[in-house]
Design an enzyme around this catalytic site. Structure first.
Site, PDB file in Angstrom:
ATOM      1  N   THR A   1      -5.721  -3.886 -12.874  1.00 30.67           N
ATOM      2  CA  THR A   1      -6.443  -5.079 -12.189  1.00 30.67           C
ATOM      3  C   THR A   1      -5.643  -5.733 -10.984  1.00 30.67           C
ATOM      4  O   THR A   1      -4.336  -5.474 -10.853  1.00 30.67           O
ATOM      5  CB  THR A   1      -6.169  -6.302 -13.344  1.00 30.67           C
ATOM      6  OG1 THR A   1      -6.840  -5.664 -14.782  1.00 30.67           O
ATOM      7  CG2 THR A   1      -6.618  -7.426 -13.078  1.00 30.67           C
TER       8      THR A   1
ATOM      9  N   LEU B   1      -0.634  -8.893 -14.955  1.00 30.79           N
ATOM     10  CA  LEU B   1      -1.937  -8.384 -14.889  1.00 30.79           C
ATOM     11  C   LEU B   1      -1.958  -6.923 -15.171  1.00 30.79           C
ATOM     12  O   LEU B   1      -0.714  -6.191 -14.993  1.00 30.79           O
ATOM     13  CB  LEU B   1      -2.762  -8.612 -13.498  1.00 30.79           C
ATOM     14  CG  LEU B   1      -2.882  -9.952 -12.940  1.00 30.79           C
ATOM     15  CD1 LEU B   1      -3.174  -9.696 -11.565  1.00 30.79           C
ATOM     16  CD2 LEU B   1      -3.762 -10.830 -13.685  1.00 30.79           C
ATOM     17  N   ASP B   2      -2.749  -6.513 -15.840  1.00 27.93           N
ATOM     18  CA  ASP B   2      -2.802  -4.956 -16.178  1.00 27.93           C
ATOM     19  C   ASP B   2      -2.973  -4.110 -14.904  1.00 27.93           C
ATOM     20  O   ASP B   2      -2.999  -4.555 -13.809  1.00 27.93           O
ATOM     21  CB  ASP B   2      -4.140  -4.659 -16.861  1.00 27.93           C
ATOM     22  CG  ASP B   2      -4.327  -5.163 -18.201  1.00 27.93           C
ATOM     23  OD1 ASP B   2      -3.392  -5.598 -18.798  1.00 27.93           O
ATOM     24  OD2 ASP B   2      -5.261  -5.124 -18.873  1.00 27.93           O
ATOM     25  N   ARG B   3      -2.019  -2.866 -14.995  1.00 29.42           N
ATOM     26  CA  ARG B   3      -2.125  -2.270 -13.938  1.00 29.42           C
ATOM     27  C   ARG B   3      -3.142  -1.723 -13.071  1.00 29.42           C
ATOM     28  O   ARG B   3      -3.159  -1.994 -11.908  1.00 29.42           O
ATOM     29  CB  ARG B   3      -1.293  -0.671 -14.407  1.00 29.42           C
ATOM     30  CG  ARG B   3      -1.076   0.298 -13.410  1.00 29.42           C
ATOM     31  CD  ARG B   3      -0.542   1.596 -13.963  1.00 29.42           C
ATOM     32  NE  ARG B   3      -1.396   2.313 -14.646  1.00 29.42           N
ATOM     33  CZ  ARG B   3      -2.531   3.058 -14.147  1.00 29.42           C
ATOM     34  NH1 ARG B   3      -2.606   3.448 -12.692  1.00 29.42           N
ATOM     35  NH2 ARG B   3      -3.273   3.721 -15.012  1.00 29.42           N
TER      36      ARG B   3
END
Length: 180
Positions: A163, A159-161
């Protein structure tokens, strides 16, 4: 044949490089020294070190490179070299830096599910999944290893940082490949 050394950053010693603390609701990492390493790529052979650093690692201005060279913070095959050194096939290039990681939320990473094959967690926002860029110890993988004892996890997805959400880790490389 060449012996390739196992560096502390690739062993469990990596978890002892520094310590973390909480301040103002943020998880912080005390500054520490870290050595970036690279084996010479074919396109680097015959080029001088500054040429390689300026094209491949653009974050360093020339005066900073010159300072690092004079202080022995950039080494080739574990030896200090002259700034005009030409990269050769099989060279091992190392650059030691003083790292200051950005803080992340102090929110605990909650375990949602665990069995013999996987670990499922609820990732809070602001924490990267794995070491990248300016983060190493302030990542989900390092936090789980250092604070909750879950070492050698394998990412199945990320997951993106920024998110938050459910994150699945495999407990073996084989299970990670099966789940991908």
């Amino acid at each position: 044949q060449r012996n390739i050394q196992i560096l502390p950053q690739h062993t469990e010693e990596k978890y002892e490089e520094t310590e973390t603390y909480v301040e103002g609701g943020l998880r912080r990492v005390r500054p520490y020294y870290f050595t970036f390493v690279a084996h010479a790529k074919g396109r680097w052979v015959g080029r001088d070190l500054w040429s390689v650093f300026s094209k491949e690692f653009r974050a360093m201005p020339k005066p900073e490179f010159d300072r690092c060279m004079s202080e022995g913070l950039v080494k080739v095959n574990d030896a200090k070299v002259e700034p005009g050194y030409k990269v050769q096939n099989n060279d091992f290039i190392a650059h030691t830096v003083h790292r200051h990681e950005l803080p992340v939320t102090q929110q605990r990473i909650e375990i949602v599910h665990e069995d013999e094959d996987v670990l499922v967690v609820d990732k809070p926002p602001s924490i990267p999944v794995h070491p990248c860029g300016r983060y190493r110890h302030n990542t989900v993988l390092f936090i789980l290893a250092k604070e909750q004892g879950y070492k050698n996890l394998h990412t199945v997805h990320r997951l993106d940082r920024l998110t938050s959400g459910i994150l699945i880790f495999a407990k073996s490389a084989q299970k990670s490949r099966e789940l991908e």
